[in-house]
Write a protein that holds these residues in place. Structure first.
Motif, PDB file in Angstrom:
ATOM      1  N   ASP A 109      46.587  56.297  35.549  1.00 57.48           N
ATOM      2  CA  ASP A 109      48.004  56.169  35.226  1.00 57.48           C
ATOM      3  C   ASP A 109      48.284  54.881  34.451  1.00 57.48           C
ATOM      4  OD1 ASP A 109      50.726  56.122  35.091  1.00 57.48           O
ATOM      5  OD2 ASP A 109      51.080  56.135  37.257  1.00 57.48           O
ATOM      6  N   PRO A 110      48.657  54.959  33.163  1.00 57.66           N
ATOM      7  CA  PRO A 110      48.904  53.733  32.390  1.00 57.66           C
ATOM      8  C   PRO A 110      50.160  52.987  32.815  1.00 57.66           C
ATOM      9  CG  PRO A 110      49.432  55.654  31.070  1.00 57.66           C
ATOM     10  CD  PRO A 110      48.789  56.166  32.328  1.00 57.66           C
ATOM     11  N   ALA A 111      51.034  53.629  33.575  1.00 56.91           N
ATOM     12  CA  ALA A 111      52.265  52.969  34.027  1.00 56.91           C
ATOM     13  C   ALA A 111      52.072  52.240  35.351  1.00 56.91           C
ATOM     14  CB  ALA A 111      53.387  53.991  34.157  1.00 56.91           C
ATOM     15  N   ARG A 112      50.986  52.489  36.019  1.00 58.91           N
ATOM     16  CA  ARG A 112      50.764  51.901  37.341  1.00 58.91           C
ATOM     17  C   ARG A 112      50.343  50.436  37.211  1.00 58.91           C
ATOM     18  NH1 ARG A 112      48.707  54.842  42.532  1.00 58.91           N
ATOM     19  NH2 ARG A 112      48.494  53.092  43.965  1.00 58.91           N
ATOM     20  N   SER A 113      50.890  49.595  38.074  1.00 57.70           N
ATOM     21  CA  SER A 113      50.515  48.180  38.080  1.00 57.70           C
ATOM     22  C   SER A 113      49.343  47.947  39.019  1.00 57.70           C
ATOM     23  CB  SER A 113      51.702  47.317  38.516  1.00 57.70           C
ATOM     24  OG  SER A 113      52.728  47.370  37.557  1.00 57.70           O
ATOM     25  N   HIS A 114      48.475  47.031  38.632  1.00 60.53           N
ATOM     26  CA  HIS A 114      47.270  46.728  39.402  1.00 60.53           C
ATOM     27  C   HIS A 114      47.229  45.234  39.727  1.00 60.53           C
ATOM     28  CE1 HIS A 114      45.666  50.690  38.225  1.00 60.53           C
ATOM     29  NE2 HIS A 114      46.200  50.420  37.048  1.00 60.53           N
ATOM     30  N   PRO A 115      46.647  44.860  40.869  1.00 58.46           N
ATOM     31  CA  PRO A 115      46.480  43.431  41.159  1.00 58.46           C
ATOM     32  C   PRO A 115      45.682  42.758  40.044  1.00 58.46           C
ATOM     33  CG  PRO A 115      45.869  44.780  43.059  1.00 58.46           C
ATOM     34  CD  PRO A 115      46.052  45.720  41.908  1.00 58.46           C
ATOM     35  N   THR A 116      46.204  41.651  39.574  1.00 57.42           N
ATOM     36  CA  THR A 116      45.600  40.966  38.424  1.00 57.42           C
ATOM     37  C   THR A 116      45.561  39.474  38.675  1.00 57.42           C
ATOM     38  OG1 THR A 116      46.451  42.654  36.901  1.00 57.42           O
ATOM     39  CG2 THR A 116      45.807  40.535  35.942  1.00 57.42           C
ATOM     40  N   TRP A 117      44.381  38.886  38.496  1.00 61.45           N
ATOM     41  CA  TRP A 117      44.268  37.437  38.542  1.00 61.45           C
ATOM     42  C   TRP A 117      44.482  36.911  37.121  1.00 61.45           C
ATOM     43  CZ3 TRP A 117      44.020  33.615  42.077  1.00 61.45           C
ATOM     44  CH2 TRP A 117      43.715  32.330  41.598  1.00 61.45           C
ATOM     45  N   ALA A 118      45.482  36.050  36.950  1.00 58.26           N
ATOM     46  CA  ALA A 118      45.763  35.461  35.645  1.00 58.26           C
ATOM     47  C   ALA A 118      46.564  34.189  35.843  1.00 58.26           C
ATOM     48  CB  ALA A 118      46.539  36.436  34.762  1.00 58.26           C
ATOM     49  N   HIS A 119      46.231  33.175  35.052  1.00 62.76           N
ATOM     50  CA  HIS A 119      46.981  31.911  35.075  1.00 62.76           C
ATOM     51  C   HIS A 119      47.053  31.325  36.491  1.00 62.76           C
ATOM     52  CE1 HIS A 119      47.888  32.936  30.977  1.00 62.76           C
ATOM     53  NE2 HIS A 119      48.506  34.036  31.351  1.00 62.76           N
ATOM     54  N   ASP A 120      45.901  31.359  37.165  1.00 67.99           N
ATOM     55  CA  ASP A 120      45.721  30.712  38.467  1.00 67.99           C
ATOM     56  C   ASP A 120      46.557  31.346  39.575  1.00 67.99           C
ATOM     57  OD1 ASP A 120      44.159  28.796  39.795  1.00 67.99           O
ATOM     58  OD2 ASP A 120      45.861  27.428  39.955  1.00 67.99           O
ATOM     59  N   GLY A 121      46.769  32.638  39.480  1.00 70.42           N
ATOM     60  CA  GLY A 121      47.491  33.321  40.542  1.00 70.42           C
ATOM     61  C   GLY A 121      47.365  34.830  40.410  1.00 70.42           C
TER      62      GLY A 121
END
Length: 243
Positions: free
Chosen positions: A86-98
Protein backbone atom coordinates in the motif's frame (compact mmCIF):
# COMPACT_ATOMS: atom_id res chain seq x y z
CA UNK A 1 35.04 4.01 2.52
CA UNK A 2 32.86 5.43 5.34
CA UNK A 3 29.64 4.72 3.49
CA UNK A 4 30.33 1.03 3.03
CA UNK A 5 31.56 0.70 6.63
CA UNK A 6 28.35 2.30 7.90
CA UNK A 7 26.16 0.04 5.74
CA UNK A 8 28.06 -3.05 6.85
CA UNK A 9 27.64 -2.20 10.52
CA UNK A 10 23.96 -1.34 10.05
CA UNK A 11 23.27 -4.69 8.37
CA UNK A 12 25.17 -6.54 11.09
CA UNK A 13 23.32 -4.73 13.89
CA UNK A 14 19.99 -5.36 12.15
CA UNK A 15 20.54 -9.14 12.09
CA UNK A 16 18.59 -9.84 15.34
CA UNK A 17 15.50 -8.36 13.66
CA UNK A 18 15.75 -11.07 10.94
CA UNK A 19 15.32 -8.71 7.96
CA UNK A 20 13.93 -10.31 4.81
CA UNK A 21 15.36 -7.56 2.62
CA UNK A 22 17.24 -4.26 2.82
CA UNK A 23 17.35 -1.93 -0.19
CA UNK A 24 18.92 1.42 -1.04
CA UNK A 25 17.13 3.96 -3.20
CA UNK A 26 17.73 7.62 -4.02
CA UNK A 27 21.27 8.69 -4.93
CA UNK A 28 22.87 5.54 -3.51
CA UNK A 29 20.74 3.34 -5.73
CA UNK A 30 20.74 5.64 -8.76
CA UNK A 31 24.49 6.15 -9.13
CA UNK A 32 24.64 9.85 -8.15
CA UNK A 33 25.77 9.36 -4.56
CA UNK A 34 28.11 12.03 -3.14
CA UNK A 35 29.75 10.84 0.05
CA UNK A 36 29.30 13.32 2.86
CA UNK A 37 26.58 15.21 0.98
CA UNK A 38 23.97 12.67 -0.08
CA UNK A 39 21.58 10.93 2.27
CA UNK A 40 21.61 7.16 2.67
CA UNK A 41 18.01 6.26 1.88
CA UNK A 42 17.13 2.70 2.89
CA UNK A 43 14.10 0.42 3.13
CA UNK A 44 14.08 -2.69 5.34
CA UNK A 45 11.47 -5.44 5.20
CA UNK A 46 11.02 -7.18 8.57
CA UNK A 47 9.06 -10.43 9.11
CA UNK A 48 6.39 -8.79 11.25
CA UNK A 49 5.33 -5.51 12.84
CA UNK A 50 7.55 -3.91 15.44
CA UNK A 51 6.34 -4.24 19.02
CA UNK A 52 7.03 -1.40 21.45
CA UNK A 53 9.96 -3.37 22.86
CA UNK A 54 11.35 -4.06 19.38
CA UNK A 55 10.96 -0.41 18.44
CA UNK A 56 12.94 0.51 21.52
CA UNK A 57 15.74 -1.85 20.47
CA UNK A 58 15.69 -0.37 16.98
CA UNK A 59 16.07 3.14 18.37
CA UNK A 60 19.06 1.95 20.43
CA UNK A 61 20.54 0.40 17.26
CA UNK A 62 20.37 3.70 15.40
CA UNK A 63 21.70 5.72 18.29
CA UNK A 64 24.69 3.41 18.62
CA UNK A 65 25.45 4.03 14.95
CA UNK A 66 26.24 7.65 15.81
CA UNK A 67 29.87 6.61 16.32
CA UNK A 68 30.10 5.96 12.57
CA UNK A 69 30.84 8.83 10.17
CA UNK A 70 27.77 9.74 8.08
CA UNK A 71 25.34 8.02 10.48
CA UNK A 72 23.24 11.18 10.64
CA UNK A 73 22.50 10.80 6.93
CA UNK A 74 21.16 7.25 7.23
CA UNK A 75 17.37 7.09 6.95
CA UNK A 76 15.46 3.83 6.94
CA UNK A 77 11.78 2.92 6.65
CA UNK A 78 10.66 -0.41 8.09
CA UNK A 79 7.86 -2.34 6.39
CA UNK A 80 6.59 -5.91 6.50
CA UNK A 81 5.38 -8.21 3.71
CA UNK A 82 1.78 -7.49 4.78
CA UNK A 83 2.20 -3.70 4.79
CA UNK A 84 4.48 -3.26 1.79
CA UNK A 85 1.93 -3.13 -1.03
CA UNK A 86 0.00 0.00 0.00
CA UNK A 87 1.72 3.25 -1.12
CA UNK A 88 -0.53 5.31 1.17
CA UNK A 89 0.39 3.40 4.31
CA UNK A 90 2.87 5.00 6.71
CA UNK A 91 5.77 2.96 8.06
CA UNK A 92 8.08 3.49 11.06
CA UNK A 93 11.04 5.47 9.76
CA UNK A 94 14.30 6.48 11.37
CA UNK A 95 15.31 9.92 10.06
CA UNK A 96 16.98 13.02 11.48
CA UNK A 97 17.80 11.32 14.79
CA UNK A 98 14.30 10.17 15.58
CA UNK A 99 11.40 7.90 14.63
CA UNK A 100 8.42 9.09 12.65
CA UNK A 101 5.91 7.46 10.31
CA UNK A 102 6.17 7.99 6.57
CA UNK A 103 4.74 6.37 3.45
CA UNK A 104 7.04 4.76 0.90
CA UNK A 105 5.93 6.89 -2.01
CA UNK A 106 5.27 5.87 -5.63
CA UNK A 107 8.50 7.66 -6.62
CA UNK A 108 10.53 5.62 -4.12
CA UNK A 109 8.80 2.43 -5.22
CA UNK A 110 9.54 3.12 -8.88
CA UNK A 111 13.16 3.91 -7.99
CA UNK A 112 13.44 0.59 -6.18
CA UNK A 113 12.07 -1.31 -9.17
CA UNK A 114 14.25 0.50 -11.70
CA UNK A 115 17.57 0.90 -9.90
CA UNK A 116 17.25 -0.10 -6.26
CA UNK A 117 20.40 -1.53 -4.75
CA UNK A 118 19.85 -4.79 -2.89
CA UNK A 119 21.95 -4.75 0.28
CA UNK A 120 20.44 -7.89 1.75
CA UNK A 121 17.86 -10.54 0.93
CA UNK A 122 15.14 -10.49 -1.69
CA UNK A 123 14.82 -7.91 -4.50
CA UNK A 124 12.13 -5.20 -4.37
CA UNK A 125 9.80 -6.96 -6.80
CA UNK A 126 9.32 -9.71 -4.21
CA UNK A 127 7.30 -7.43 -1.95
CA UNK A 128 6.46 -4.28 -3.91
CA UNK A 129 3.92 -4.33 -6.75
CA UNK A 130 4.79 -2.38 -9.91
CA UNK A 131 3.91 1.32 -9.97
CA UNK A 132 1.56 2.19 -12.87
CA UNK A 133 2.60 5.22 -14.91
CA UNK A 134 -0.62 7.05 -14.06
CA UNK A 135 -0.09 6.55 -10.32
CA UNK A 136 3.45 7.87 -10.59
CA UNK A 137 2.43 10.94 -12.59
CA UNK A 138 -0.51 11.74 -10.33
CA UNK A 139 1.69 11.54 -7.24
CA UNK A 140 4.38 13.77 -8.75
CA UNK A 141 1.84 16.39 -9.83
CA UNK A 142 0.13 16.35 -6.41
CA UNK A 143 3.48 16.73 -4.64
CA UNK A 144 4.30 19.80 -6.72
CA UNK A 145 0.81 21.28 -6.24
CA UNK A 146 0.18 20.47 -2.58
CA UNK A 147 3.64 20.65 -1.01
CA UNK A 148 6.09 22.62 -3.13
CA UNK A 149 3.78 25.32 -4.48
CA UNK A 150 2.57 26.46 -1.03
CA UNK A 151 6.15 26.32 0.24
CA UNK A 152 7.23 28.84 -2.42
CA UNK A 153 5.11 31.46 -0.65
CA UNK A 154 7.06 31.05 2.62
CA UNK A 155 9.99 33.36 1.97
CA UNK A 156 12.21 32.38 4.92
CA UNK A 157 12.54 28.77 3.71
CA UNK A 158 14.29 29.78 0.52
CA UNK A 159 17.23 31.37 2.30
CA UNK A 160 18.35 27.84 3.20
CA UNK A 161 20.47 25.71 0.88
CA UNK A 162 18.33 22.61 1.31
CA UNK A 163 15.11 24.26 0.13
CA UNK A 164 16.73 25.86 -2.92
CA UNK A 165 18.44 22.62 -3.90
CA UNK A 166 15.53 20.25 -3.37
CA UNK A 167 12.91 22.67 -4.65
CA UNK A 168 14.57 23.16 -8.03
CA UNK A 169 15.85 19.60 -8.43
CA UNK A 170 12.51 18.08 -7.50
CA UNK A 171 10.77 20.39 -9.96
CA UNK A 172 13.09 19.34 -12.79
CA UNK A 173 12.65 15.68 -11.97
CA UNK A 174 8.87 16.09 -11.78
CA UNK A 175 8.85 17.81 -15.16
CA UNK A 176 10.64 14.93 -16.82
CA UNK A 177 8.44 12.35 -15.11
CA UNK A 178 5.25 14.09 -16.24
CA UNK A 179 6.62 14.60 -19.74
CA UNK A 180 8.22 11.21 -20.33
CA UNK A 181 7.11 8.89 -17.54
CA UNK A 182 10.70 8.29 -16.45
CA UNK A 183 12.80 9.08 -13.39
CA UNK A 184 16.06 10.98 -13.57
CA UNK A 185 18.90 11.52 -11.10
CA UNK A 186 19.71 14.80 -9.38
CA UNK A 187 22.73 15.21 -11.67
CA UNK A 188 20.47 14.84 -14.69
CA UNK A 189 17.99 17.26 -13.12
CA UNK A 190 20.76 19.87 -12.82
CA UNK A 191 21.40 19.55 -16.54
CA UNK A 192 17.66 19.89 -17.22
CA UNK A 193 17.17 23.08 -15.19
CA UNK A 194 18.81 25.53 -17.65
CA UNK A 195 16.66 24.10 -20.45
CA UNK A 196 13.60 24.74 -18.27
CA UNK A 197 14.60 28.39 -17.81
CA UNK A 198 15.80 28.23 -14.20
CA UNK A 199 18.04 31.16 -13.13
CA UNK A 200 21.59 30.33 -14.22
CA UNK A 201 23.38 31.70 -11.17
CA UNK A 202 21.20 29.62 -8.84
CA UNK A 203 21.80 26.45 -10.88
CA UNK A 204 25.55 27.17 -10.81
CA UNK A 205 25.37 27.67 -7.04
CA UNK A 206 23.67 24.29 -6.55
CA UNK A 207 26.27 22.62 -8.77
CA UNK A 208 29.16 24.14 -6.83
CA UNK A 209 27.84 23.02 -3.48
CA UNK A 210 26.71 19.57 -4.58
CA UNK A 211 29.90 18.66 -6.38
CA UNK A 212 32.45 20.48 -4.24
CA UNK A 213 33.50 23.17 -6.70
CA UNK A 214 34.91 26.47 -5.49
CA UNK A 215 33.52 29.93 -6.11
CA UNK A 216 31.16 32.49 -4.62
CA UNK A 217 27.43 32.11 -4.95
CA UNK A 218 24.62 34.66 -4.86
CA UNK A 219 23.68 36.22 -1.54
CA UNK A 220 20.93 34.25 0.27
CA UNK A 221 18.35 37.03 -0.21
CA UNK A 222 19.00 37.30 -3.93
CA UNK A 223 19.08 33.54 -4.37
CA UNK A 224 15.76 33.19 -2.54
CA UNK A 225 14.19 35.94 -4.64
CA UNK A 226 15.37 34.42 -7.93
CA UNK A 227 14.29 30.91 -6.95
CA UNK A 228 10.81 31.90 -5.79
CA UNK A 229 10.19 34.15 -8.79
CA UNK A 230 10.99 31.26 -11.10
CA UNK A 231 9.58 28.31 -9.22
CA UNK A 232 6.08 29.59 -8.40
CA UNK A 233 4.98 30.22 -12.01
CA UNK A 234 6.90 27.17 -13.23
CA UNK A 235 5.03 24.83 -10.85
CA UNK A 236 1.71 26.47 -11.73
CA UNK A 237 2.31 25.83 -15.43
CA UNK A 238 3.51 22.28 -14.84
CA UNK A 239 0.51 21.29 -12.74
CA UNK A 240 -1.94 23.01 -15.09
CA UNK A 241 -0.62 20.87 -17.93
CA UNK A 242 -1.19 17.60 -16.06
CA UNK A 243 -4.42 15.82 -16.87
Amino acid sequence: MPTEALLARFLEDLTPFRPLAVWAHGSLGGGDYQEGRSDLDLIAVLPGPLSLAAMGRLIVLHRRLRAEPLAGKLHCSYMTPRTAADPARSHPTWAHDGVRRRPVTPVTRRELHEFGRVLHGAPPATYLPPVPDRELRDFVAADQRDFWRPAVDTERLWKQDIWVDLGLLTFARATVTLREGTLISKRQALAELPVLGAPAEVVEDITRRRYGEQGPGPAPDRRARLTRAYLGPAIDALVAGHR
